[in-house]
Scaffold this motif. Structure first.
Motif, short mmCIF file in Angstrom:
data_model
loop_
_atom_site.label_atom_id
_atom_site.label_comp_id
_atom_site.label_asym_id
_atom_site.label_seq_id
_atom_site.Cartn_x
_atom_site.Cartn_y
_atom_site.Cartn_z
N LEU A 261 0.86 -1.07 -0.01
CA LEU A 261 -0.27 -0.31 0.38
C LEU A 261 1.08 1.61 -0.05
N GLN A 262 -0.37 2.05 -1.02
CA GLN A 262 1.24 3.82 -1.02
C GLN A 262 0.47 4.40 -0.63
N VAL A 263 0.37 5.47 0.02
CA VAL A 263 -1.05 6.75 0.54
C VAL A 263 0.31 7.93 1.11
N PHE A 264 -0.28 9.01 0.07
CA PHE A 264 0.36 10.40 -0.30
C PHE A 264 -1.00 11.15 0.06
N VAL A 265 -0.43 12.16 0.87
CA VAL A 265 -1.64 13.15 1.46
C VAL A 265 -0.85 14.84 0.68
N ARG A 266 -1.10 15.48 0.03
CA ARG A 266 -0.78 16.62 -0.40
C ARG A 266 -1.81 17.47 -0.22
N PRO A 267 -1.33 18.37 1.22
CA PRO A 267 -2.66 19.33 1.73
C PRO A 267 -2.73 20.63 1.05
N HIS A 268 -3.78 21.16 1.19
CA HIS A 268 -3.97 22.49 1.05
C HIS A 268 -3.04 23.65 2.25
N PRO A 269 -1.70 25.08 1.55
CA PRO A 269 -1.59 25.24 2.10
C PRO A 269 -2.14 26.71 2.63
N ILE A 270 -1.67 27.71 3.64
CA ILE A 270 -2.53 28.21 3.75
C ILE A 270 -2.02 29.60 3.82
N GLY A 271 -2.89 30.62 3.42
CA GLY A 271 -2.19 31.67 2.02
C GLY A 271 -1.39 33.11 2.72
N ASP A 272 -0.49 33.61 2.69
CA ASP A 272 0.20 34.51 3.36
C ASP A 272 -1.19 35.21 4.51
N ASP A 273 -2.49 35.70 4.22
CA ASP A 273 -3.01 35.85 5.32
C ASP A 273 -3.71 35.11 5.88
N GLY A 274 -3.28 34.20 5.76
CA GLY A 274 -4.39 33.43 6.79
C GLY A 274 -5.75 32.51 6.50
N VAL A 275 -5.55 32.31 4.98
CA VAL A 275 -6.78 32.15 4.73
C VAL A 275 -6.65 30.45 3.87
N VAL A 276 -7.53 29.94 3.55
CA VAL A 276 -7.65 29.34 2.39
C VAL A 276 -8.84 29.05 2.03
N GLU A 277 -9.66 28.60 1.34
CA GLU A 277 -11.11 28.20 0.45
C GLU A 277 -11.03 27.70 -0.76
#
Length: 744
Positions: A261-277
């Motif tokens: 089994l191989q599992v990879f998680v690529r997350p959304h980074p939080i932006g410089d303004d502290g927000v991610v949508e």
């Protein structure tokens, strides 16, 4: 004996499967068969049930390894039969799925005995069930393992001859620790080295099958009997954040097979303004996962799941789950509101998380098939919004390897940014606190089980020399409840309340007296109309202790920043004379004395934990031309397993080596090396491929030693200067101090 165990009903988040005893052969999750869905009128059809826990297991193997029907109907007692049609009541869960798998295995074992299929062991039946299982379409491998058992296919394989042996052991090393599967969160994989050990005698060709399109496994190879072969796997994940997983199989011509089994998680980074949508769609009856990277400097996190106005539906349609790093459930929307997300009057659900654990947070969204919206739509739009507040340090950690004698003084600079909030307070220096593993946690975390109306204590000790103590409790996993925290010190047999409250669930103590302390946690209504309810509530607790030996000082400690504004902070560091790793911190304290964000500062004396050399390599059957990084123990010189981060990609070694991509040009390659002891940064000189080796250009095959650095700056040279990306650490003349202050 064949041990079969339920995966648990803590899903759908990753790493929620129950811990596995060593003797468990099969772990079972739950799904809804297509025929059952049709009988119930479920428009989503065959699917995984959302509560079924997902893996991987701690060793990287699938958990669950198989899935089976998780819904059944059982007879009720005669005195209750009138309340149930036909006298049958539904029962569901992963424990319902276990008998299907255990019964199938028992039937196969009995058939093998009756039909004279040879000496078949229970473990052979487990392997055959996994090998012949049918994967469920549209479901991640990490949530279903090998899929749904196929009893007929399993019997055909079992009856065709001797039970096939797995044939191989496959390991992957992350930070030097061995795993039987790949689970990589955060960095994108580059080349990961697998160690494949052939269990049987004799050399056998082996072929990797069922590889996903983003994984490049080598072609057929000869695997020596009783030997171990290093197999490099090259990855090129799609650019979009998300979950990428797959079960590949190594199959031999002799019938042997092993899944991996191989599992990879690529997350959304939080932006410089502290927000991610993040805006996505979820299929009815399915779960859509969203991953958000929360840096260590975040002091408050707000997570919201909403349905856009044009997509809202009467009665709502979605449930959401929030998981902290490691698979710990923080909050379920259904427990909070008792309603579904997406109604026009209540289109959103929000969770507030003080002092969130750094790492990758998972937000899972489930589209209920038993809703009016599911009868009309196959998919529904939703949005996840993460808003972070805190103070960001650049770099996020400083590690200095200082040769020579102690007693010197270094100058270290870092940049401080107010994220999502304004800031007024001061920066304080704490440390050094003696030997410490670089990268180790600055805090002690626990979970306190609290019943409404019954405060629960958590015991801990404070050592001599502690300059600042901070205790945080929360958030509550139940809506309408908030944690209340009280701190006591045991003095002459009596409990004395200490500390200054710094807001909801936070207490700090300056210069705490050493001894035994109790953090007492209780829950109370967050609004006057909310009740306490019943049952226990799990409240996370974090305890931070900072020591001050006067060796970390700030030149100008007062800060006043608007949101998004930056300031350069300069600290003087007294180099300890004793060998080892010495840990200190730069800590931001707001006007009320609350601790916002610590910057770890480590000075290492003596031999570095590892050394790295670079060797140009020609193209071969297993790898393209590149530069081979050799990781060796700093003291003994033997090979060390490590994870290398180069240009945002992860590379893992086997027997201390891994080949990195290289275009043949000279220069310098910056490599972060992660081992069991922690993290170092090394600069590898790249010799370049010229017409021939010159006096300063090693020829092919010549090793090039690397200089060592830490994540923040680097190795201090004998004259005190420190090369690296951050401003240099050097001896402290008055002119330099004045220049630093002018730059601020």
């Amino acid at each position: 004996m064949l041990a079969v165990m339920a995966a648990g009903n803590g899903g759908p988040g990753l790493e929620t499967a129950v811990p596995l005893p060593d003797d468990v052969a099969l772990v079972v999750g739950a799904f809804l068969p297509g025929q059952t869905a049709a009988l119930l009128g479920d428009p989503a059809g065959e699917r995984l049930l959302p509560y079924s826990a997902a893996g991987p297991a701690k060793d990287g193997t699938p958990a669950p390894s198989l899935i089976a029907p998780g819904l059944t109907y059982a007879p009720v007692p005669s005195w209750e039969a009138a309340g149930w049609p036909g006298g049958l009541a539904p029962d569901e869960g992963t424990s319902v799925a276990v008998p299907y798998v255990a019964g199938t295995a028992a039937v196969l074992l009995e058939l093998a005995r009756r039909e004279g299929a040879g000496a078949v062991r229970p473990v052979d039946v487990a392997a055959i069930l996994q090998r012949t299982a049918r994967p469920l379409a549209g479901v991640a491998a990490v949530a279903q393992g090998y899929g749904v058992p196929d009893a007929q296919a399993a019997w055909r394989l079992l009856a065709s001859g001797p039970a096939p042996d797995p044939g191989w052991l496959i390991h992957w090393f992350d930070r030097g620790y061995p795993y039987r599967g790949v689970f990589l969160r955060g960095p994108e994989p580059g080349v990961l080295s697998l160690a494949v050990h052939r269990l049987r005698p004799g050399t056998v060709p082996g072929t990797w099958r069922d590889a996903p399109p983003w994984a490049e496994f080598p072609g057929p190879l000869l695997y020596p009997g009783g030997g171990t072969l290093a197999v490099p796997v090259r990855y090129d994940l799609p650019p979009a954040p998300g979950l990428y997983d797959g079960l590949v199989r190594l199959a031999g011509e002799d019938g042997s097979a092993r899944g991996f089994l191989q599992v990879f998680v690529r997350p959304h980074p939080i932006g410089d303004d502290g927000v991610v949508e993040v805006r996505q769609r979820v299929r009815r009856g399915f779960v859509q996962r969203v991953f958000v990277q929360v840096p260590p400097y975040v002091t408050h996190l707000s997570l919201s799941v909403s349905v856009p106005g044009e997509a809202t539906v009467a009665g709502g349609a979605l449930s959401a789950y929030v998981y902290a790093p490691g698979g710990r459930l923080v909050r379920r929307s259904g427990d909070d509101t008792g309603r579904l997300i997406g109604e026009p009057e209540a289109p959103a659900w929000t969770v507030q998380v003080p002092a969130p654990a750094p790492g990758i947070w998972e937000i899972d969204v489930f589209f209920h098939p038993a809703t009016a919206a599911a009868l009309e739509r196959e998919e529904l739009d939703f949005q996840v919004t993460a808003v972070a507040r805190g103070v960001r340090w650049e770099p996020e950690e400083v590690v200095l390897d200082v040769p020579g004698s102690g007693g010197r003084r270094l100058l270290q600079a870092a940049t401080l940014t107010a994220l999502g909030r304004s800031l007024e307070g001061r920066v304080a220096g704490f440390g050094f606190v003696g030997e410490a593993a670089p990268g180790g946690p600055a805090e002690e975390r626990a979970r306190v089980e609290v019943s409404p109306g019954e405060p629960q204590p958590y015991r801990f000790d404070v050592e001599e020399g502690t300059a600042l103590l901070e205790v945080r409790a929360g958030p509550s996993p139940r809506a309408g409840l908030r944690p209340a925290l009280y701190l006591y010190r045991v003095e002459q047999g009596a409990a004395v309340e200490v500390g200054e409250p710094q807001g909801e669930g936070v207490v700090t103590v300056a210069a705490p007296a050493p001894g035994r302390y109790y953090a007492v946690v209780e829950v109370e209504p967050s609004v006057p109309t909310a009740g306490l309810g019943s049952g226990t509530v799990t409240i996370p607790l974090a305890v931070r202790r900072y020591a001050d030996h006067g060796q970390v000082r700030i030149l100008a400690d007062h800060v006043r920043l608007a949101a998004g504004q930056r300031s350069r902070i300069v600290a003087t560091l007294d180099v300890p004379s004793a060998p080892g790793a010495h840990r200190g911190y730069l800590v931001v304290l707001d006007e009320e004395g609350g601790v916002l964000s610590p910057l770890p500062v480590t000075i290492r004396r003596g031999d570095p934990p590892v050394t790295v050399t670079a060797v140009p390599t020609a193209a071969g059957p297993l790898a393209a031309a590149g530069i081979t990084a050799r990781v060796r123990d700093g003291a003994g010189g033997g090979p060390r397993e490590a994870t290398l981060l180069v240009g945002g990609r992860a590379y893992t070694t086997f027997r201390g080596e891994v080949t990195l991509p290289w275009d043949g040009r000279s220069g310098e390659l910056r490599v972060r090396v992660l081992t069991r002891e922690g993290e170092t940064v090394h600069s590898l000189p790249l010799p370049g491929r010229g017409p021939g080796p010159g006096p300063e250009t090693p020829g092919a095959g010549a090793s090039v030693p690397a200089t060592t650095a830490g994540p923040g700056t680097g190795t201090a040279s004998p004259d005190g200067q420190t090369p690296g990306e951050a401003p240099p650490a050097r001896a402290l003349p008055a002119k330099v101090v004045a220049e630093w202050l002018r730059w601020r």
